[in-house]
Write an enzyme that holds these catalytic residues in place. Sequence first.
Site, PDB file in Angstrom:
ATOM      1  N   ASP A 129       0.832  -1.208   0.000  1.00 25.48           N
ATOM      2  CA  ASP A 129       0.000   0.000   0.000  1.00 25.48           C
ATOM      3  C   ASP A 129       0.864   1.254   0.000  1.00 25.48           C
ATOM      4  O   ASP A 129       1.247   1.746   1.056  1.00 25.48           O
ATOM      5  CB  ASP A 129      -0.895  -0.032   1.236  1.00 25.48           C
ATOM      6  N   GLU A 160      -2.540  10.559   0.597  1.00 27.63           N
ATOM      7  CA  GLU A 160      -3.751   9.730   0.489  1.00 27.63           C
ATOM      8  C   GLU A 160      -4.142   9.129   1.830  1.00 27.63           C
ATOM      9  O   GLU A 160      -5.335   8.983   2.134  1.00 27.63           O
ATOM     10  CB  GLU A 160      -3.527   8.610  -0.539  1.00 27.63           C
ATOM     11  N   GLU A 161      -3.144   8.807   2.648  1.00 30.78           N
ATOM     12  CA  GLU A 161      -3.415   8.094   3.894  1.00 30.78           C
ATOM     13  C   GLU A 161      -4.050   8.966   4.971  1.00 30.78           C
ATOM     14  O   GLU A 161      -4.552   8.456   5.967  1.00 30.78           O
ATOM     15  CB  GLU A 161      -2.119   7.476   4.441  1.00 30.78           C
TER      16      GLU A 161
END
Length: 402
Positions: A129, A160-161
Amino acid sequence: MRFQQLPLLPLIWGTTIALTQSPIHALSPLLPEATTNELLHLHRHLIEIESITENEYEVGQWLSTYLKKQNFTVELQEVSENRYNVYAYGGEKRSTSILVSSHIDTVPPFWPYYHNKTTDIIGGRGSVDAKGSVAAQIVAVQGLREQLNDDISLLFVVGEETGGDGMRAFSSWSERPSPAHEVVIFGEPTEGKLVCGHKGMLQLTIHVKGKAAHSGYPWLGVSANDILSEALSKLLVLRNGGLPSSEKYGNTTMNFGKIEGGVAANVVAETASAKIAVRLAGGTPKIVYDLVVEALTDVKAGAKQAGGDLLIERESEGYPPVNIDCDVEGFETLTVNYGTDVPLLAGEHKRFLYGPGSIFVAHSDHEALEKKELEQAVLDYRRLIIAASKVEHHKTQEVEEL
């Protein structure tokens, strides 16, 4: 589980047979040796550079240099200080029909790269990921650039996280390529399957204000921790059947992710807070927010009457369940519970979500995948890109006929 048709093999007596092998672990090799070596080289370097969200500068710079060496034109979009999205395209064609995208940030903590060549397991933070997707996407695009006349571009975003600030920035970028891309292929760990959709998202923070006092005389204060505990108990009741559901995505879930309150055991807590993540299986963020407000109405009224207060803060607008295109022949499909950048890219476009590795090991200390999952991802991204190019060709024909 996918099957691959292998070449016809000659038998001793001159006839031929067609071999079909399964699963992908039995197929060897999937890619030419030089392609696999480049894939593993790229994947390793991406993992070895720590890029926990807010610290993506080094990996973005390295990736930019790498893509330039592959004859891409590279643009860096500043999202915040020392944080850049990487946008790359071939030649002078900046506005392409197809966009391939993933993210280069990871969750903490950093775990170093390893490759067990006996089992061909490759691990480390981001191996799944989503640096597995990034590496496979780049190698896949490289193999198709000439065939597509460079009508394809790459976008690797930060953040994004932790809410998607990188994709939001690209979406609203004043220099965003125009016209917008018609097909976007996103990369996240999907077990090598096409995702038909994922749950929506709403993030809330409950802030409670009380009044500090000595714990020996609690009636002189107002415990923010007590108020917060009562509020969370009400939300436990709400999440046990009181939130929207759907046949496609199941039940809406609510997670109390971070709870804080007070300063010491012998002090009545003056402040407390709880960060809550809601994964929407149905409805909208507003519907769920209104349900939370209603559930806590009496708690808020009681807090105010005692001399304290309770506030419910929406961390962002959130988004409802996200339906995603998955109509490409030959792929298994699934839905997932995690969030992605898919709903954050504004515009009308066909969108696909695919990637190697499993979300069940992402964000863990045993994040890893098999080498052949990476190799298969290159093949599958190529299949998706080719399918996307046919979609675009069909649209172009329709426009020309009008």
